[in-house]
Design a protein around this motif. Structure first.
Motif, PDB file in Angstrom:
ATOM      1  N   GLY A   1       0.816  -1.202   0.000  1.00  0.00           N
ATOM      2  CA  GLY A   1       0.000   0.000   0.000  1.00  0.00           C
ATOM      3  C   GLY A   1       0.850   1.251   0.000  1.00  0.00           C
ATOM      4  O   GLY A   1       2.011   1.240   0.401  1.00  0.00           O
TER       5      GLY A   1
ATOM      6  N   TYR B   1      -3.971   4.370  -1.470  1.00  0.00           N
ATOM      7  CA  TYR B   1      -4.938   4.862  -0.498  1.00  0.00           C
ATOM      8  C   TYR B   1      -5.032   6.379  -0.605  1.00  0.00           C
ATOM      9  O   TYR B   1      -4.177   7.021  -1.228  1.00  0.00           O
ATOM     10  CB  TYR B   1      -4.527   4.462   0.922  1.00  0.00           C
TER      11      TYR B   1
ATOM     12  N   PRO C   1      -5.410   6.232   6.315  1.00  0.00           N
ATOM     13  CA  PRO C   1      -6.159   5.032   5.922  1.00  0.00           C
ATOM     14  C   PRO C   1      -5.248   3.840   5.608  1.00  0.00           C
ATOM     15  O   PRO C   1      -5.596   2.697   5.898  1.00  0.00           O
ATOM     16  CB  PRO C   1      -6.921   5.483   4.673  1.00  0.00           C
ATOM     17  N   LEU C   2      -4.074   4.121   5.030  1.00  0.00           N
ATOM     18  CA  LEU C   2      -3.120   3.047   4.739  1.00  0.00           C
ATOM     19  C   LEU C   2      -2.707   2.339   6.028  1.00  0.00           C
ATOM     20  O   LEU C   2      -2.687   1.100   6.097  1.00  0.00           O
ATOM     21  CB  LEU C   2      -1.893   3.603   4.021  1.00  0.00           C
TER      22      LEU C   2
ATOM     23  N   ASP D   1      -5.311  -0.124   7.445  1.00  0.00           N
ATOM     24  CA  ASP D   1      -5.375  -1.413   6.739  1.00  0.00           C
ATOM     25  C   ASP D   1      -4.106  -2.231   6.910  1.00  0.00           C
ATOM     26  O   ASP D   1      -4.149  -3.466   6.953  1.00  0.00           O
ATOM     27  CB  ASP D   1      -5.661  -1.185   5.246  1.00  0.00           C
TER      28      ASP D   1
END
Length: 323
Positions: free
Chosen positions: A156, A184, A189-190, A193
């Protein structure tokens, strides 16, 4: 004679507003600092660390405003259109200013011509980190697994055109492997996850992830610095492992074109003083943001050099946008 004198006085009266405007105090209202990514990333963090100190120093509120999108280019494009009166700036970084010029051939701005690059604010170093569920604890294991299962491993990044995206592509190219990029909308947000194992790997700020690495929630495989970081002495550099990857995620303050020199001078001098305060450097170290003093001229030369540095990496990684 009387008529001529009256004409001169009228002309002087007309000139007064412009003179008063030129001599008006700065800042005369709150100042906005645009961030090219959502909250949670290093640019956002650096801006929120320095903004209170700037508000105190310059007597007006400095407001952090997130304007994510298009790999950082959305905020840069907005900055270019803003008045050059010293009330809107950008927390500048790699994505819109050193990666985008090569990655996106149809870019709508010239990095060196269309902006006033004012002050350098430091840089962080990326790390190659993995979630334990991948079973990958070393760079050699990552390469072996990627070769055995092409395209199965995912990494990511904080977005298309981000430093993590290009670093990951560069590593894949040097290692001769295929790994799937998952973009992302920002580092925040990365990290959510990555910590959950939804995405298995990332080329992301090493120091930011140290608490998770020390707790065993993530594995730290390599760092993109020239030498091992004192904060993470057990994590090898990519160069130690045979991969010529040395990159930094730099931060600076840039404005629209033609910001008046007195404002540029006040900001550069003020930020140079702020960035060496113990309270500020302690906060910088939370994300591993290492500050080195630079003049405005040195910062401009640095930005130009970074464009030249990133260009071959982007081309080698076949990351140029063909749209």
């Amino acid at each position: 004679m009387i008529r001529r004198r009256a004409t001169l006085l009228a002309g002087a009266a007309l000139a007064l507003p412009s003179i008063a405007q030129a001599q008006s105090p700065w800042p005369s209202r709150p100042v906005r600092i645009l961030i090219s990514f959502p909250p949670g990333g290093s640019s956002d963090y650096v801006a929120r660390v320095i903004a209170p100190a700037m508000s105190e120093m310059f007597g007006q509120q400095f407001i952090v405003e997130n304007k994510p999108g298009a790999g950082g280019m959305l905020a840069a494009e907005q900055l270019k259109r803003e008045p050059a009166d010293g009330h809107v700036f950008l927390l500048s970084n790699n994505a819109p200013f050193t990666i985008a010029p090569t990655m996106f051939p149809r870019i709508t701005y010239d990095v060196m011509r269309d902006f006033t690059h004012i002050a350098y604010l430091g840089a962080t170093y990326g790390g190659f980190v993995t979630h334990p569920s991948t079973g990958v604890r070393t760079v050699a294991e990552a390469v072996a697994k990627a070769k055995a299962q092409p395209g199965k491993l995912t990494f990511g990044s904080s977005g298309v055109g981000s430093i993590g995206h290009i670093t990951g592509n560069t590593f894949a190219g040097l290692a001769g492997i295929e790994i799937l990029h998952v973009p992302y909308r920002g580092a925040g947000p990365l990290r959510v996850d990555l910590s959950a194992g939804t995405v298995g790997m990332a080329f992301e700020g090493l120091v930011t992830n140290l608490p998770a690495i020390r707790a065993g929630a993530l594995n730290g495989l390599a760092v993109t610095a020239e030498q091992r970081l004192s904060l993470a002495p057990d994590v090898p550099t990519f160069r130690e492992l045979g991969y010529d990857i040395v990159v930094k995620n730099w931060h600076g303050l840039s404005g629209p074109p033609s910001v008046p020199a007195p404002i540029v001078g006040r900001l550069q001098q003020g930020l140079a003083e702020i960035c060496v305060r113990r309270a500020i450097t302690d906060q910088f170290m939370t994300i591993g943001n290492f500050f080195t003093p630079m003049t405005t001229a040195e910062f401009n030369a640095f930005v130009a050099a970074e464009i030249a540095l990133w260009r071959p990496m982007i081309l080698a990684a076949d990351a140029v946008d063909k749209g």
